[in-house]
Design a protein around this motif. Structure first.
Motif, short mmCIF file in Angstrom:
data_model
loop_
_atom_site.label_atom_id
_atom_site.label_comp_id
_atom_site.label_asym_id
_atom_site.label_seq_id
_atom_site.Cartn_x
_atom_site.Cartn_y
_atom_site.Cartn_z
N TRP A 92 0.86 -1.18 0.00
CA TRP A 92 0.00 0.00 0.00
C TRP A 92 0.90 1.23 0.00
N PRO B 203 0.17 5.03 -0.63
CA PRO B 203 -0.83 6.07 -0.88
C PRO B 203 -0.38 7.11 -1.89
N GLN B 204 -1.29 7.39 -2.81
CA GLN B 204 -1.13 8.46 -3.81
C GLN B 204 0.04 8.23 -4.77
N ARG C 155 -2.03 5.80 7.35
CA ARG C 155 -3.13 6.77 7.28
C ARG C 155 -2.75 8.09 7.95
N ALA D 82 -7.73 1.20 2.00
CA ALA D 82 -6.80 1.54 0.92
C ALA D 82 -7.52 1.55 -0.43
N ASP E 291 -4.07 2.58 -5.06
CA ASP E 291 -2.86 2.73 -4.25
C ASP E 291 -2.27 1.40 -3.81
#
Length: 260
Positions: free
Chosen positions: A122, A124-125, A186, A206, A210
């Motif tokens: 994972w 993110p972005q 997070r 998620a 991502d």
């Protein structure tokens, strides 16, 4: 009055009562035989897909009644050692390696390979396409403890296969629990983390864009097992259920749940 009393005595004839009771006991026995009750135990991550599959199976086999117990692997292992799982037909949740050890120790009758787990990253972005995405940032990367989790070990193997393990070693940190791992990401404390794909899906934290599912060729397969207990491998109703859960009919639900 005598005639009326005589008729009452005939109605409550002991022989007639005996015949009725015998018929009732026979009916109860036949009904009990016709309806098979099977107690199944699973680790928490397998609860949702197994419950769904058992519901489908009940439509095919209405006479089979299943009861699902949700027990973490650590607790179930202790229960086996203390002999307190005498009614469970089989358990799903141990890795194949753990299942084989339980059979060797005499804690289980038989072990069968069930499904394979998937390793996921994972980030993110980042819309990751491969592990090189980890080079685009200089933040920490979490993974499960490799000494206790097959997913932590798989993460190290995948990084090594990608030629990134030595380059990223100083940024790797172990997350105490799955929830901690997700929380760190997070909150922005770390830049990315490795997960059991099934459990990451179940947390619903998620976005799919991502999450990178790591190709299985990059790490040793994570085999999950089904262990049969209490001589259930001799029970025809249990055998039918086991065949269903390990058949191609059950594969779509398990794939959707995040297994291979």
């Amino acid at each position: 009055m005598r005639r009326c009393g005589h008729q009452v005595n005939r109605l409550i004839n002991p022989r007639l009562i005996t015949l009725c009771l015998t018929a009732l006991l026979l009916f109860t026995s036949v009904t009990s035989w016709a309806n098979s009750r099977i107690q199944v135990a699973v680790s928490p991550e397998f609860e949702q897909p197994i419950r769904a599959l058992l519901q489908e199976y009940r439509q095919q086999q209405p006479s089979t009644i299943t009861e699902v117990l949700v027990i973490p692997t650590k607790d179930f292992r202790n229960n086996l050692r203390s002999g307190t799982q005498n009614e469970v037909a089989f358990y799903i949740g141990f890795t194949l390696k753990e299942g084989l050890k339980l059979v060797q120790r005499g804690n289980a009758d038989e072990v069968r390979q069930f499904v394979d787990g998937q390793l996921a990253l994972w980030a993110p972005q980042e819309s990751a396409r491969d592990l090189d995405v980890l080079l685009l940032q200089d933040r920490l990367i979490t993974l499960p403890d490799p000494t206790v989790s097959p997913y932590g070990q798989a993460a190290l193997e995948a990084l090594n296969a990608a030629g990134l393990k030595s380059r990223l070693s100083k940024r790797l940190v172990e997350a105490p629990t799955l929830k901690d791992n997700a929380l760190f990401i997070r909150l922005g404390d770390v830049g990315a983390g490795f997960f059991n794909y099934r459990e990451l899906l179940s947390m619903q934290v998620a976005p799919a864009r991502d999450v990178l599912r790591i190709p299985q060729r990059m790490y040793q397969p994570i085999h999950y097992s089904m262990i049969l207990l209490n001589q259930s491998n001799r029970d025809r109703a249990v055998q039918r259920l086991v065949r269903y859960l390990t058949s191609e009919d059950a594969r779509p639900a398990l794939l959707q749940a995040g297994y291979l």
